[in-house]
Scaffold this active site. Structure first.
Site: not given
Length: 471
Positions: A318-320
């Protein structure tokens, strides 16, 4: 458009607030929607269409799911909503990463799509998914007014980087918001506090990290490496917590109650506790919509370990779009699983400082994985942190960084703890006349001083990023 910019502070915000408070009753939602679309379109004019598509899609899904709760048709509609959201998020955020991975593994040469990342897509897709899921569960009312639903999706205070707001948390406030001087005063002070965290602390910590990040890791002393990653840890905390404070403050001024997102995470004594204090709305979202539906801790320890592994792999993704984010998520999964099995019990029997030191080492090492993209860079920096780089404990660079930034680092470390909040709380709750007078003076003078210093920095500074915009 970022909150800590001259454009936002001196043009957009004053004009918007004037129109918002002059607008009668229900017209406020229309003003808020138009203002939010302008705010988003200023930096992402093309991707406004994508956000509006997400809004209309989940609005229609909510309408269709409502009367079909608990049926196969309702479940199929829910799956449809989730799949559309995840496909949209996956395509724009991860398509090029997937192509690069396929090319590197298969030796192919598939051309990249080179899509720009729509700002805030990770946040607003999670918010709209929470709406359709909650409607299916019967935990949220079906929103039949598309304008009001669009206001929920596009709320500019928390649109770009959270806090992640679930529809049921604001569904009543979309219709009935309380406007009073206490909420406006609280919101304004909370916004100023967040602005000060961002521009006075996060930005200056970022300058330290930028300097250290540019060094040769093989020649870096151990002390220099720890100063650098400590500065980055404080930068990302004050950057994100500052943004959350500004979002919560703006929400309060406009009559909304947004959830808290941070609770002094660096005072934690375990990784489990850290994630109860850091980005709390994201942790809550994954727990409610992924971990518990997978079975949580109800199906035995082996299944619980698998669930933790899945949730934290997804959290990293989700973060990257990068393997460093995947490994960052799995890094935390490993420690959370170890704590669940035995380590947390051991830590509870030891002095608190042991748990605190352990947690800080794990978290600071995780930020190396989070920030540096290549395996070589991560390995080189971690080697320097743990004395396997140059072999030097400290060097002239470390002494220079300490001498030039000692006061800033001390202020940052203290501000990341409740050391200032506790005496303020005691003054506020005291019935003694002198204490009440001191608190009354402080709550007027301190925000004013912070605002003046922050504006002075914003006007003069050229370094003013928001780290979480890229997520």
């Amino acid at each position: 458009m970022v909150f800590s910019s001259v454009l936002f502070l001196f043009r957009f915000l004053p004009i918007f607030m004037m129109l918002y408070f002059l607008a009668p009753g229900r017209v406020k939602n229309l003003v808020l929607l138009i203002g939010s679309l302008i705010f988003y379109a200023w930096g992402e004019p093309v991707y406004v269409v994508l956000m509006l598509f997400s809004t209309v899609s989940d609005y229609i899904h909510g309408i269709l799911i409502g009367p079909r709760r608990g049926t196969k048709a309702g479940k199929a509609l829910l799956v449809s909503s989730v799949v559309i959201n995840l496909l949209m998020l996956g395509f724009f955020k991860y398509a090029d990463f997937l192509i690069q991975t396929i090319n590197s593994i298969g030796g192919w040469d598939i051309p990249l799509l080179e899509l720009g990342l729509p700002i805030g897509i990770s946040f607003y897709t999670f918010q709209t998914m929470s709406y359709t899921i909650d409607v299916y569960r019967g935990e949220a009312k079906v929103q039949k007014n598309i304008l009001d639903f669009a206001v929920f999706v596009t709320l500019f205070p928390q649109l770009i980087a959270g806090p992640i707001v679930k529809y049921r948390q604001v569904q009543d406030e979309l219709y009935n918001r309380k406007f009073n001087i206490c909420n406006i005063s609280y919101g304004a002070k909370r916004f100023v506090l967040g602005l000060a965290k961002k521009v006075l602390l996060a930005n200056n910590m970022g300058l330290i990290w930028t300097t250290v990040k540019g060094y040769d890791y093989g020649e870096m002393s151990m002390f220099t490496a720890w100063i650098g990653i400590a500065a980055y840890a404080l930068q990302i905390y004050f950057d994100f917590a500052g943004y959350s404070d500004m979002a919560i403050g703006l929400g309060a001024v406009m009559g909304f109650s947004f959830p808290e997102n941070f609770n002094y995470p660096y005072i934690s004594k375990s990784v489990t506790e850290f994630w109860r204090r850091w980005h709390m709305t994201l942790s809550s979202w994954f727990k409610e919509y992924v971990y518990i539906p997978l079975g949580g801790n109800r199906k035995g320890l082996p299944r619980q370990i698998l669930n933790i592994f899945i949730v934290w792999m997804l959290t990293g993704i989700w973060h990257g779009a990068g393997w460093n984010f995947v490994f960052w998520g799995l890094w935390f999964a490993a420690f959370l699983i170890i704590e669940k099995i035995f380590l947390k019990k051991w830590l509870s029997k030891l002095p608190g400082i042991v748990g605190h030191a352990y947690c800080l080492v794990v978290v600071l090492a995780s930020w190396v994985l989070f920030e540096l993209e290549s395996v070589t860079a991560v390995g080189g920096y971690l080697s320097s942190m743990f004395g396997m780089g140059s072999g030097y404990l400290w060097d002239n660079r470390a002494l220079y960084l300490c001498r030039e930034n000692f006061v800033l680092l001390i202020i940052g470390i203290l501000a990341a703890t409740p050391i200032f909040a506790k005496p303020v709380k005691r003054l506020r709750e005291s019935k003694a006349g002198y204490a009440m007078a001191l608190y009354s003076l402080g709550e007027k003078v301190i925000p004013a001083v912070l605002l003046i210093l922050s504006i002075a920095y914003v006007v003069e500074a050229s370094y003013n990023p928001f780290l979480y915009f890229r997520f």
